[in-house]
Motif scaffolding. Structure first.
Motif, PDB file in Angstrom:
ATOM      1  N   THR A 155     120.660  42.800  12.593  1.00 54.14           N
ATOM      2  CA  THR A 155     122.084  43.004  12.853  1.00 54.14           C
ATOM      3  C   THR A 155     122.399  44.480  13.031  1.00 54.14           C
ATOM      4  OG1 THR A 155     122.526  41.079  11.451  1.00 54.14           O
ATOM      5  CG2 THR A 155     124.403  42.440  12.068  1.00 54.14           C
ATOM      6  N   LEU A 159     119.555  42.622  21.227  1.00 55.03           N
ATOM      7  CA  LEU A 159     119.413  41.336  20.535  1.00 55.03           C
ATOM      8  C   LEU A 159     118.061  40.709  20.835  1.00 55.03           C
ATOM      9  CD1 LEU A 159     120.503  39.035  18.845  1.00 55.03           C
ATOM     10  CD2 LEU A 159     121.684  38.158  20.872  1.00 55.03           C
ATOM     11  N   HIS A 184     118.999  35.142  13.573  1.00 54.96           N
ATOM     12  CA  HIS A 184     120.423  34.858  13.783  1.00 54.96           C
ATOM     13  C   HIS A 184     121.198  36.114  14.176  1.00 54.96           C
ATOM     14  CE1 HIS A 184     120.204  31.068  10.974  1.00 54.96           C
ATOM     15  NE2 HIS A 184     119.259  31.093  11.892  1.00 54.96           N
ATOM     16  N   ASN A 220     124.012  37.128  13.483  1.00 54.04           N
ATOM     17  CA  ASN A 220     125.395  36.829  13.857  1.00 54.04           C
ATOM     18  C   ASN A 220     125.903  35.725  12.938  1.00 54.04           C
ATOM     19  OD1 ASN A 220     127.774  35.886  15.087  1.00 54.04           O
ATOM     20  ND2 ASN A 220     126.986  36.150  17.152  1.00 54.04           N
ATOM     21  N   VAL A 280     126.241  32.309  14.567  1.00 46.59           N
ATOM     22  CA  VAL A 280     124.983  31.596  14.791  1.00 46.59           C
ATOM     23  C   VAL A 280     124.513  30.941  13.499  1.00 46.59           C
ATOM     24  CG1 VAL A 280     122.552  31.872  15.398  1.00 46.59           C
ATOM     25  CG2 VAL A 280     124.311  33.042  16.734  1.00 46.59           C
ATOM     26  N   GLN A 327     123.927  40.052   7.042  1.00 47.84           N
ATOM     27  CA  GLN A 327     124.366  40.488   8.372  1.00 47.84           C
ATOM     28  C   GLN A 327     125.509  41.493   8.269  1.00 47.84           C
ATOM     29  OE1 GLN A 327     125.239  36.609   9.862  1.00 47.84           O
ATOM     30  NE2 GLN A 327     123.087  36.082  10.158  1.00 47.84           N
ATOM     31  N   GLU A 359     137.041  33.531  22.737  1.00 42.79           N
ATOM     32  CA  GLU A 359     136.129  33.641  21.594  1.00 42.79           C
ATOM     33  C   GLU A 359     135.542  32.284  21.213  1.00 42.79           C
ATOM     34  OE1 GLU A 359     134.521  35.337  19.435  1.00 42.79           O
ATOM     35  OE2 GLU A 359     135.289  37.354  19.236  1.00 42.79           O
ATOM     36  N   THR A 369     131.606  31.706  21.984  1.00 43.56           N
ATOM     37  CA  THR A 369     130.740  31.531  20.819  1.00 43.56           C
ATOM     38  C   THR A 369     130.092  30.155  20.830  1.00 43.56           C
ATOM     39  OG1 THR A 369     132.213  32.982  19.552  1.00 43.56           O
ATOM     40  CG2 THR A 369     130.607  31.690  18.317  1.00 43.56           C
ATOM     41  N   THR A 375     124.120  36.612  25.750  1.00 46.93           N
ATOM     42  CA  THR A 375     124.977  37.569  25.044  1.00 46.93           C
ATOM     43  C   THR A 375     125.482  38.655  25.983  1.00 46.93           C
ATOM     44  OG1 THR A 375     123.810  37.183  22.952  1.00 46.93           O
ATOM     45  CG2 THR A 375     125.045  39.231  23.149  1.00 46.93           C
ATOM     46  N   ASN A 404     130.815  37.950  17.729  1.00 43.61           N
ATOM     47  CA  ASN A 404     129.992  38.212  16.558  1.00 43.61           C
ATOM     48  C   ASN A 404     130.888  38.794  15.465  1.00 43.61           C
ATOM     49  OD1 ASN A 404     128.233  39.335  14.602  1.00 43.61           O
ATOM     50  ND2 ASN A 404     126.653  39.765  16.115  1.00 43.61           N
ATOM     51  N   ARG A 418     129.802  42.223  13.902  1.00 43.84           N
ATOM     52  CA  ARG A 418     130.066  43.386  14.753  1.00 43.84           C
ATOM     53  C   ARG A 418     131.565  43.698  14.781  1.00 43.84           C
ATOM     54  NH1 ARG A 418     128.597  44.171  21.232  1.00 43.84           N
ATOM     55  NH2 ARG A 418     130.392  45.484  21.695  1.00 43.84           N
ATOM     56  N   PRO A 471     135.252  32.527  16.262  1.00 43.17           N
ATOM     57  CA  PRO A 471     133.807  32.283  16.354  1.00 43.17           C
ATOM     58  C   PRO A 471     133.325  31.153  15.448  1.00 43.17           C
ATOM     59  CG  PRO A 471     134.250  34.621  16.186  1.00 43.17           C
ATOM     60  CD  PRO A 471     135.537  33.918  15.895  1.00 43.17           C
TER      61      PRO A 471
END
Length: 326
Positions: free
Chosen positions: A38, A69, A83, A85, A88, A110, A162, A166, A195, A211, A214, A237
């Motif tokens: 991450t 990624l 993952h 994320n 995810v 993460q 989003e 996602t 992504t 994400n 992030r 997400p």
């Protein structure tokens, strides 16, 4: 330890010897891999647009994030599943491919990795003499909607993007990392390219990251305005990931039930043991979790309990159970 009943296609197949299977890394190793991966994603995803000339095309930033990624999944994805994320991870949990307790720990790791990456970038910004306000610079890469969106996209529009984006990203991850997928080795490239494509769209709307880790990292260093809108970049997400996880689980369950029906018909009168027909999914059915290996203890237990392979069946596929994710 509870043993899972194998899927129909694997009944009567001799599992591999325990010595032939690599033990699954421990939770600490997996969490460290998630934090590191991450961090890589955040440093590339936020760092490239932060230090890019404003008049240049946003494509390099989106592509850099996708490539980062891919690199992270190739580097440490085999340890944790790759993952990097929270969305995810939520999708994997709902699909039954990771335990809920482990999923919560993954999300924590993460967030730690994302925050460490943001701290490093913020420190670099403070050293640049031409940047007077580091917080304002960080705000240019923070996710937002309405007046904080580049083209003034309202909350409903960003929410929809989003959720949809996602859901697509998580669906691609679940499908490409499935053990039964013959193209599974190319999963990092598929997820990375997806992504990059989504981030290209997201940057045009308001730095939509798909994400939550992030989004959190950028919001913390961007001031109260970004923090006030951060909730959307968690809720949307998670909803998208839940949709993808449920669809994937339903698809797998339908496929397994069809296979079990065919198996019962084929084995009628042979006395063969068949899998349960109550709709319960086993770990073999949901294909495991990304790139992580099985636990050696599970393989040993299954090897001892599974029936021997029929004589001459040298083309039988290897099979082993994993611990339940539910």
């Amino acid at each position: 330890m509870t043993l899972l009943v194998p899927a129909p296609e694997t009944v009567g197949v001799q599992p591999p010897a325990a010595s032939d299977v690599t033990p699954r890394p421990g939770l600490v190793a997996r969490l460290s891999a998630e934090a590191l991966g991450t961090l890589i994603v955040v440093v590339a995803g936020l760092g490239v647009p932060l230090f890019t000339i404003p008049q240049s095309s946003p494509l390099p930033a989106a592509l850099a994030a996708g490539l980062a990624l891919t690199a992270a999944m190739l580097a440490v994805g085999y340890v944790s599943g790759g993952h990097f994320n929270p969305a995810v991870t939520v999708g994997n949990a709902i699909a039954g491919r990771i335990r809920l307790a482990d999923a919560a720990a993954y999300i924590g790791a993460q967030l730690v990795g994302a925050l460490l990456g943001a701290v490093a970038l913020f420190g670099v910004l403070r050293t640049v003499p031409t940047i007077d306000d580091s917080q304002a610079a960080f705000a240019t890469v923070a996710a937002g909607f309405g007046e904080h969106s580049i083209i003034q996209v309202p909350m409903a529009g960003v929410l929809l993007v989003e959720v949809l984006g996602t859901a697509l990203l998580v669906a691609i991850f679940l499908a490409t990392t499935a053990h039964r997928n013959p193209a599974r080795a190319a999963a990092p490239f598929a997820v990375g390219l997806a992504t990059a494509m989504l981030l290209q769209l997201g940057q045009a709307l308001g730095n939509v990251p798909f994400n939550p880790a992030r989004a959190t990292a950028s919001a913390i260093f961007s001031g109260p305005d970004a923090l006030g809108q951060l909730w959307l970049f968690w809720v949307a997400p998670v909803v998208g990931a839940a949709i993808a996880g449920l669809v994937f689980r339903g698809f797998v369950q339908a496929s397994v039930q069809a296979a079990r029906t065919t198996d019962r018909t084929t084995d009628q009168g042979t006395g063969a043991v068949t899998a349960p027909t109550d709709g319960t999914l086993t770990d073999a059915d949901v294909d495991g979790a990304g790139f992580d290996d099985v636990e050696l203890a599970d393989v040993t237990a299954t090897t001892a309990a599974a029936p021997a392979a029929p004589a001459g069946n040298d083309e039988a596929r290897s099979f082993f159970d994993r611990k339940g994710g539910k």
